[in-house]
Motif scaffolding. Sequence first.
Motif, mmCIF file in Angstrom:
data_model
loop_
_atom_site.group_PDB
_atom_site.id
_atom_site.type_symbol
_atom_site.label_atom_id
_atom_site.label_comp_id
_atom_site.label_asym_id
_atom_site.label_seq_id
_atom_site.Cartn_x
_atom_site.Cartn_y
_atom_site.Cartn_z
ATOM 1 N N SER A 154 0.803 -1.221 0.000
ATOM 2 C CA SER A 154 0.000 0.000 0.000
ATOM 3 C C SER A 154 0.838 1.274 0.000
ATOM 4 O O SER A 154 0.313 2.348 -0.294
ATOM 5 C CB SER A 154 -0.933 0.007 1.224
ATOM 6 O OG SER A 154 -0.170 -0.065 2.419
ATOM 7 N N ASN A 160 -0.358 0.581 -6.684
ATOM 8 C CA ASN A 160 -0.640 1.937 -6.206
ATOM 9 C C ASN A 160 0.188 2.969 -6.945
ATOM 10 O O ASN A 160 -0.262 4.114 -7.141
ATOM 11 C CB ASN A 160 -0.374 2.028 -4.697
ATOM 12 C CG ASN A 160 -1.528 1.453 -3.890
ATOM 13 O OD1 ASN A 160 -2.595 1.187 -4.424
ATOM 14 N ND2 ASN A 160 -1.308 1.272 -2.604
ATOM 15 N N LEU A 171 -4.753 2.250 -2.883
ATOM 16 C CA LEU A 171 -5.673 1.446 -2.092
ATOM 17 C C LEU A 171 -4.897 0.553 -1.127
ATOM 18 O O LEU A 171 -3.751 0.198 -1.374
ATOM 19 C CB LEU A 171 -6.547 0.582 -3.008
ATOM 20 C CG LEU A 171 -7.430 1.335 -4.007
ATOM 21 C CD1 LEU A 171 -8.151 0.351 -4.916
ATOM 22 C CD2 LEU A 171 -8.443 2.216 -3.284
ATOM 23 N N TRP A 173 -4.684 -2.712 -0.352
ATOM 24 C CA TRP A 173 -5.088 -3.969 -0.959
ATOM 25 C C TRP A 173 -5.165 -5.108 0.048
ATOM 26 O O TRP A 173 -6.087 -5.920 -0.013
ATOM 27 C CB TRP A 173 -4.123 -4.338 -2.087
ATOM 28 C CG TRP A 173 -4.072 -3.349 -3.183
ATOM 29 C CD1 TRP A 173 -3.125 -2.378 -3.371
ATOM 30 C CD2 TRP A 173 -5.013 -3.197 -4.240
ATOM 31 N NE1 TRP A 173 -3.415 -1.634 -4.485
ATOM 32 C CE2 TRP A 173 -4.569 -2.109 -5.047
ATOM 33 C CE3 TRP A 173 -6.193 -3.860 -4.602
ATOM 34 C CZ2 TRP A 173 -5.253 -1.694 -6.179
ATOM 35 C CZ3 TRP A 173 -6.872 -3.446 -5.727
ATOM 36 C CH2 TRP A 173 -6.406 -2.372 -6.498
ATOM 37 N N SER A 176 -7.306 -3.802 3.909
ATOM 38 C CA SER A 176 -8.750 -3.585 3.939
ATOM 39 C C SER A 176 -9.479 -4.930 3.928
ATOM 40 O O SER A 176 -9.240 -5.760 3.039
ATOM 41 C CB SER A 176 -9.190 -2.747 2.731
ATOM 42 O OG SER A 176 -10.603 -2.729 2.620
#
Length: 318
Positions: A154, A160, A171, A173, A176
């Motif tokens: 990230s 990214n 994001l 990845w 989250s």
Amino acid sequence: MDVSDPPSGPAMARDGADSAWRERGKALWRAIVPYIFVAPALLFVGVFLYLPIAFSAGLSFSDWNFVRPEAHWVGLENYRIVLSDPSFHAAALNTLVYTLILAPLQIVVPLLLARLLAGLGRSRMGDFYKSALFLPTIVSFSIAGASWLWIFNSINGFLNAVLRLVGMDGLRWLESPDLAIWSVSTVVFWKASGLNMILYLAALTAIPRELIEASRLDAAGPWRRLWQIEVPLISPTIFFVMITTVMSVMDDIVGVVGVMTDGGPVDATTNLLYYLYQKGMQFFQFGHASAVAIIIAAIVGLITWLQFRFMERQVHYE
């Protein structure tokens, strides 16, 4: 008595009895020989497959951490604890999600890729694409997970970096809960779909060329040829791919999850087999782990039986 005279009644009876015994011996030998040839394989399977299953089944009814000299019988307590564990519920739900995501992708997409590659024939570009698409299959899941860690990073990951180049925010990845399971599924699909593609390609290549030429003379387009001619002819291969793909989804996830997320965040990427690994190899709760193993075996057996029961009838064997 002249030697040319036929044998008397008792001698004929003895000869008939001896002949009957010889025939019975030959029949018995013919019945035993196949088992002699398969005995080494049966011994291997029995020692390394069925014996561990039986041992695990017995261990699932006991409390033992492989350190104490004795195991304590607890009956169904391990199953009760496991089935009431929220982490088990999350692992079971994630396993279902993984199966719904990966099984259709790993069954359908490799078939479409194989059809495209079959159209290229034995050309240099065709050989290049076959090698490029199959190459991830020979990479171990741990190496694949470590490679994709850099891509999904990230902070300075490749994905990214591309998003920032086009003016978008990066994001999280793998951090989250909503994205992590899709990220792991992407890695597993990239890693495992090449083998199915090669199986489909071999089946498509084996189709008699005169059938394809006849369909072209009937003005059948590529999609009509695929679904009405080629798919029925390679249905045994499709059925095999379906069985092995559904059975291997849980196993494929474990290596990637272990390297990339360790089941997190908040059990968002764990599955039943990784839950089993944690119970047995991290927490040394081998009774719980064995109970999970028996549950997994029952689920896989039921799914496989359902596939054979309702889908094999659609297979056209030559």
